[in-house]
Design an enzyme around this catalytic site. Structure first.
Site, PDB file in Angstrom:
ATOM      1  N   GLU A   1      35.644  25.500  40.515  1.00 38.29           N
ATOM      2  CA  GLU A   1      34.704  25.400  39.389  1.00 38.29           C
ATOM      3  C   GLU A   1      34.361  24.080  38.843  1.00 38.29           C
ATOM      4  O   GLU A   1      33.359  23.839  38.299  1.00 38.29           O
ATOM      5  CB  GLU A   1      35.074  26.430  38.315  1.00 38.29           C
ATOM      6  CG  GLU A   1      35.229  27.835  38.980  1.00 38.29           C
ATOM      7  CD  GLU A   1      36.008  28.989  38.345  1.00 38.29           C
ATOM      8  OE1 GLU A   1      36.791  28.540  37.514  1.00 38.29           O
ATOM      9  OE2 GLU A   1      35.939  29.978  39.140  1.00 38.29           O
TER      10      GLU A   1
ATOM     11  N   HIS B   1      39.888  22.005  40.936  1.00 34.68           N
ATOM     12  CA  HIS B   1      39.372  23.308  41.005  1.00 34.68           C
ATOM     13  C   HIS B   1      37.864  23.426  41.538  1.00 34.68           C
ATOM     14  O   HIS B   1      37.292  22.835  40.843  1.00 34.68           O
ATOM     15  CB  HIS B   1      39.459  24.439  39.992  1.00 34.68           C
ATOM     16  CG  HIS B   1      39.449  25.556  40.124  1.00 34.68           C
ATOM     17  ND1 HIS B   1      38.118  26.398  40.261  1.00 34.68           N
ATOM     18  CD2 HIS B   1      40.379  26.959  40.479  1.00 34.68           C
ATOM     19  CE1 HIS B   1      38.562  27.624  40.310  1.00 34.68           C
ATOM     20  NE2 HIS B   1      39.706  27.928  40.721  1.00 34.68           N
TER      21      HIS B   1
ATOM     22  N   ASN C   1      46.059  31.280  37.497  1.00 33.04           N
ATOM     23  CA  ASN C   1      45.074  30.355  36.917  1.00 33.04           C
ATOM     24  C   ASN C   1      44.155  31.222  35.954  1.00 33.04           C
ATOM     25  O   ASN C   1      43.374  32.103  36.308  1.00 33.04           O
ATOM     26  CB  ASN C   1      44.011  29.832  37.707  1.00 33.04           C
ATOM     27  CG  ASN C   1      42.763  28.912  37.384  1.00 33.04           C
ATOM     28  OD1 ASN C   1      42.833  28.627  36.122  1.00 33.04           O
ATOM     29  ND2 ASN C   1      41.799  28.683  37.918  1.00 33.04           N
ATOM     30  N   TRP C   2      44.406  31.054  34.473  1.00 35.34           N
ATOM     31  CA  TRP C   2      43.905  32.007  33.551  1.00 35.34           C
ATOM     32  C   TRP C   2      42.200  31.418  33.162  1.00 35.34           C
ATOM     33  O   TRP C   2      41.691  32.208  32.529  1.00 35.34           O
ATOM     34  CB  TRP C   2      44.540  31.909  32.453  1.00 35.34           C
ATOM     35  CG  TRP C   2      45.866  32.562  32.503  1.00 35.34           C
ATOM     36  CD1 TRP C   2      46.479  33.107  33.855  1.00 35.34           C
ATOM     37  CD2 TRP C   2      46.875  32.836  31.576  1.00 35.34           C
ATOM     38  NE1 TRP C   2      47.583  33.748  33.468  1.00 35.34           N
ATOM     39  CE2 TRP C   2      48.006  33.604  31.980  1.00 35.34           C
ATOM     40  CE3 TRP C   2      46.980  32.413  30.116  1.00 35.34           C
ATOM     41  CZ2 TRP C   2      49.036  33.615  31.576  1.00 35.34           C
ATOM     42  CZ3 TRP C   2      48.252  32.727  29.430  1.00 35.34           C
ATOM     43  CH2 TRP C   2      49.189  33.289  30.266  1.00 35.34           C
ATOM     44  N   LYS C   3      41.931  30.295  33.869  1.00 33.44           N
ATOM     45  CA  LYS C   3      40.428  29.781  33.503  1.00 33.44           C
ATOM     46  C   LYS C   3      40.330  29.704  32.056  1.00 33.44           C
ATOM     47  O   LYS C   3      40.954  29.704  31.301  1.00 33.44           O
ATOM     48  CB  LYS C   3      39.517  30.689  34.263  1.00 33.44           C
ATOM     49  CG  LYS C   3      39.837  30.983  35.770  1.00 33.44           C
ATOM     50  CD  LYS C   3      38.705  31.462  36.353  1.00 33.44           C
ATOM     51  CE  LYS C   3      39.247  31.806  37.932  1.00 33.44           C
ATOM     52  NZ  LYS C   3      38.138  32.010  38.988  1.00 33.44           N
TER      53      LYS C   3
ATOM     54  N   SER D   1      40.438  35.651  45.401  1.00 28.00           N
ATOM     55  CA  SER D   1      40.490  36.981  45.511  1.00 28.00           C
ATOM     56  C   SER D   1      41.834  37.775  45.932  1.00 28.00           C
ATOM     57  O   SER D   1      41.958  38.635  46.689  1.00 28.00           O
ATOM     58  CB  SER D   1      39.472  37.755  45.912  1.00 28.00           C
ATOM     59  OG  SER D   1      38.069  37.430  45.491  1.00 28.00           O
TER      60      SER D   1
ATOM     61  N   GLU E   1      41.239  26.999  48.975  1.00 29.25           N
ATOM     62  CA  GLU E   1      40.304  28.304  47.893  1.00 29.25           C
ATOM     63  C   GLU E   1      39.005  28.008  48.817  1.00 29.25           C
ATOM     64  O   GLU E   1      38.278  27.420  48.201  1.00 29.25           O
ATOM     65  CB  GLU E   1      40.459  27.889  46.488  1.00 29.25           C
ATOM     66  CG  GLU E   1      41.752  27.829  45.882  1.00 29.25           C
ATOM     67  CD  GLU E   1      41.792  28.290  44.506  1.00 29.25           C
ATOM     68  OE1 GLU E   1      42.458  29.232  44.106  1.00 29.25           O
ATOM     69  OE2 GLU E   1      40.988  27.752  43.902  1.00 29.25           O
TER      70      GLU E   1
ATOM     71  N   GLY F   1      36.856  34.783  42.850  1.00 28.39           N
ATOM     72  CA  GLY F   1      36.101  35.650  41.900  1.00 28.39           C
ATOM     73  C   GLY F   1      35.131  36.386  42.724  1.00 28.39           C
ATOM     74  O   GLY F   1      34.428  37.063  42.003  1.00 28.39           O
TER      75      GLY F   1
ATOM     76  N   GLY G   1      43.380  33.839  40.265  1.00 30.04           N
ATOM     77  CA  GLY G   1      42.602  34.081  39.429  1.00 30.04           C
ATOM     78  C   GLY G   1      42.692  35.170  38.477  1.00 30.04           C
ATOM     79  O   GLY G   1      43.734  35.573  37.774  1.00 30.04           O
ATOM     80  N   GLY G   2      41.657  35.995  38.794  1.00 28.60           N
ATOM     81  CA  GLY G   2      41.444  37.384  37.965  1.00 28.60           C
ATOM     82  C   GLY G   2      42.776  38.033  37.996  1.00 28.60           C
ATOM     83  O   GLY G   2      43.003  38.782  37.074  1.00 28.60           O
TER      84      GLY G   2
HETATM   85  C1  PEP Z   1      41.051  30.692  41.253  1.00 27.26           C
HETATM   86  O1  PEP Z   1      40.365  30.760  40.067  1.00 27.26           O
HETATM   87  O2  PEP Z   1      41.677  29.775  41.652  1.00 27.26           O
HETATM   88  C2  PEP Z   1      40.876  32.125  41.897  1.00 27.26           C
HETATM   89  C3  PEP Z   1      41.346  31.930  43.158  1.00 27.26           C
HETATM   90  O3  PEP Z   1      40.048  33.006  41.554  1.00 27.26           O
HETATM   91  P1  PEP Z   1      40.309  34.709  41.957  1.00 27.26           P
HETATM   92  O4  PEP Z   1      41.719  35.078  42.234  1.00 27.26           O
HETATM   93  O5  PEP Z   1      39.809  35.609  40.865  1.00 27.26           O
HETATM   94  O6  PEP Z   1      39.241  34.552  43.284  1.00 27.26           O
END
Ligand code: PEP
Length: 240
Positions: free
Chosen positions: A94, A92, A6-8, A200, A164, A170, A221-222
Site C-alpha cells: 500500500e 508495504h 498489520n492493523w493498517k 488474505s 505479499e 485484502g 491484515g484483515g
Molecule cells: C497486509 O496488510 O499486509 C495483508 C496481508 O492484508 P490482508 O491479510 O487483509 O490481505
C-alpha cells in the site's frame, strides 16, 4: 514462527488499548509463536503500555531513514524506540502503490531502521499484471536485491521479509501454498532471512500456508483486527 498483525489505518488509541488488553489476557494461548502487532502511529504508545511485560511486540507500520530532519509527516527510528516500539514494517505494497514508495526509498528505510536498532519486516511482492506477464521472478529479484545491498550482515538477525503478492492483499484470494513456497525459496536464495507470507491469511488457510518449508510466519491484515481470528492464526503458527 512469527505472526504479525498489520492493523493498517484501523484502531485508534482507545480501541487499540482495549484490543491489546484482551490479547494480553489470552497470552498463554500464543505460546510457541512470536507475536507482533502493528498499530497506527497514534495508537503505538497505548499499545506498548498495555503490552508491557508480555512477550508481544509492538511494531510501527513505517519508519523514515533519517534520525530527524525536515520530513513533514514522517517518524524516525529513535522516535519509535523512545516509545518502546521495537520494529517496523517497511515497503508495504500500500505504501508502494498509494504513496510512491520505491525500491530505493524502501532500501533507505530498511537501512535506517536497522541502524537505528529496530527490527524490520520488509515487504515484497508482484502485482497481478506482473504475475500474468510472467514477471514474478524478475520483480521479486529486483525488490529483494535492492534490500540486500543495504543490509549489514550484523543486522540480519533483526530482519524478516514478507512475501505479499499484491493481488492477494485484502482480496480474499491467497497464493496457493506451492506458489508461496516457490516465491519464498527464491527470496531466501537472494537474502537469507526469515520470510513471512501475507495476503488474505485467515484461520482456515493459515495452517496449510504456514506448514510450507520456507514459510516462516505470516503478516496478517484483515484477520488481525478481530481477536479470535488473530489468536487462531497465531495458534496455527505454533503447531505448523
Ligand atoms: C497486509 O496488510 O499486509 C495483508 C496481508 O492484508 P490482508 O491479510 O487483509 O490481505
Amino acid at each position: 514462527m512469527l505472526i504479525a498483525g498489520n492493523w493498517k489505518m484501523y484502531k485508534g488509541a482507545s480501541e487499540a488499548a482495549e484490543f491489546c488488553a484482551r490479547l494480553r489476557d489470552r497470552e498463554s494461548e500464543l505460546e510457541g509463536t512470536d507475536v507482533v502487532v502493528c498499530p497506527p502511529y497514534t495508537s503505538l504508545h497505548h499499545s506498548v503500555a498495555v503490552l508491557a511485560g508480555t512477550s508481544i511486540a509492538v511494531f510501527a507500520q513505517n519508519v523514515h531513514w533519517a534520525t530527524e530532519g525536515p520530513y513533514t509527516g514522517e517518524v524516525s527510528a529513535p522516535m519509535l524506540r523512545e516509545l518502546g516500539v521495537t520494529g517496523a514494517i517497511v515497503a508495504h505494497s500500500e505504501r508502494r502503490q498509494l504513496f510512491a514508495e520505491t525500491d530505493e526509498t524502501s532500501a533507505l528505510r530498511v537501512e535506517g531502521a536497522l541502524e537505528g536498532g529496530l527490527s524490520v519486516i520488509a515487504c515484497v511482492g508482484e502485482t497481478e499484471d506482473e504475475r500474468e506477464a510472467g514477471e514474478t521472478e524478475s520483480v521479486l529479484r529486483r525488490q529483494v536485491e535492492a534490500l540486500r545491498t543495504v543490509v549489514d550482515e550484523d543486522h540480519l538477525d533483526r530482519l524478516a521479509l514478507a512475501y505479499e503478492p499484491v493481488w492477494a492483499i485484502g482480496t480474499g484470494r491467497t497464493a496457493a501454498p506451492e506458489q508461496a513456497e516457490e516465491a519464498h525459496e527464491l527470496i531466501k536464495s537472494i537474502l537469507d532471512a526469515p520470510v513471512l507470507y501475507g495476503g488474505s491469511v485467515k484461520p482456515d488457510n493459515a495452517s496449510e500456508l504456514l506448514s510450507q518449508r520456507n514459510v516462516d510466519g505470516a503478516l496478517v491484515g484483515g484477520a488481525s483486527l478481530e481477536l479470535d481470528s488473530f489468536i487462531e492464526i497465531c495458534r496455527a503458527g505454533a503447531t505448523a
